[in-house]
Design a protein around this motif. Structure first.
Motif, short mmCIF file in Angstrom:
data_model
loop_
_atom_site.label_atom_id
_atom_site.label_comp_id
_atom_site.label_asym_id
_atom_site.label_seq_id
_atom_site.Cartn_x
_atom_site.Cartn_y
_atom_site.Cartn_z
N LEU A 122 0.82 -1.22 0.00
CA LEU A 122 0.00 0.00 0.00
C LEU A 122 0.85 1.26 0.00
O LEU A 122 0.32 2.36 0.12
CB LEU A 122 -0.93 -0.02 1.21
CG LEU A 122 -1.96 -1.14 1.21
CD1 LEU A 122 -2.70 -1.20 2.54
CD2 LEU A 122 -2.92 -0.98 0.05
N SER A 123 2.16 1.09 -0.08
CA SER A 123 3.11 2.22 -0.08
C SER A 123 3.05 3.04 1.19
O SER A 123 3.28 4.25 1.18
CB SER A 123 2.88 3.12 -1.30
OG SER A 123 3.07 2.38 -2.47
N TRP A 124 2.73 2.41 2.28
CA TRP A 124 2.75 3.06 3.58
C TRP A 124 4.12 2.84 4.18
O TRP A 124 4.78 1.85 3.88
CB TRP A 124 1.71 2.48 4.52
CG TRP A 124 0.30 2.77 4.15
CD1 TRP A 124 -0.14 3.67 3.24
CD2 TRP A 124 -0.85 2.12 4.68
NE1 TRP A 124 -1.50 3.64 3.16
CE2 TRP A 124 -1.96 2.70 4.05
CE3 TRP A 124 -1.06 1.13 5.62
CZ2 TRP A 124 -3.26 2.33 4.33
CZ3 TRP A 124 -2.35 0.76 5.90
CH2 TRP A 124 -3.44 1.35 5.27
#
Length: 102
Positions: A96-98
């Motif tokens: 999620l590109s967190w």
């Protein structure tokens, strides 16, 4: 859950010893697990899918092989150093590109 788990272990032991009905159940279970993994990965992973098998069923070497054969080459088994839950959370954050939190 404990009763189902205990029953699964008994069936897998019988299957490993060659009991035909237990082998049929084990093959069906491996197919169902593979189908669940395929559905879960659909849309999330455009290419190879990292896969971490964990738990009592995954410790049954021959059963793990049955599942992996049904999954095919799209899935890549990976080892994990942390608890499976922490590994899954870290991978989800990466997807999620967190910022990953450990």
């Amino acid at each position: 859950v404990a009763a189902v788990s205990a029953t699964a272990r008994r069936i897998l032991r019988r299957a490993q010893r060659g009991a035909r009905p237990a082998r049929t159940l084990a093959r069906a279970a491996a197919g169902h697990l593979a189908a669940l993994a395929e559905r879960a990965a659909a849309g999330l992973f455009p290419g190879r899918v990292p896969l971490c098998l964990h738990g009592g069923l995954a410790r049954q070497g021959w059963f793990r092989v049955l599942v992996l054969r049904r999954l095919g080459r799209r899935f890549s088994p990976v080892a994990h150093a942390a608890a499976p839950e922490a590994y899954a959370a870290r991978r989800a954050a990466e997807l999620l590109s967190w910022p990953a939190r450990t």
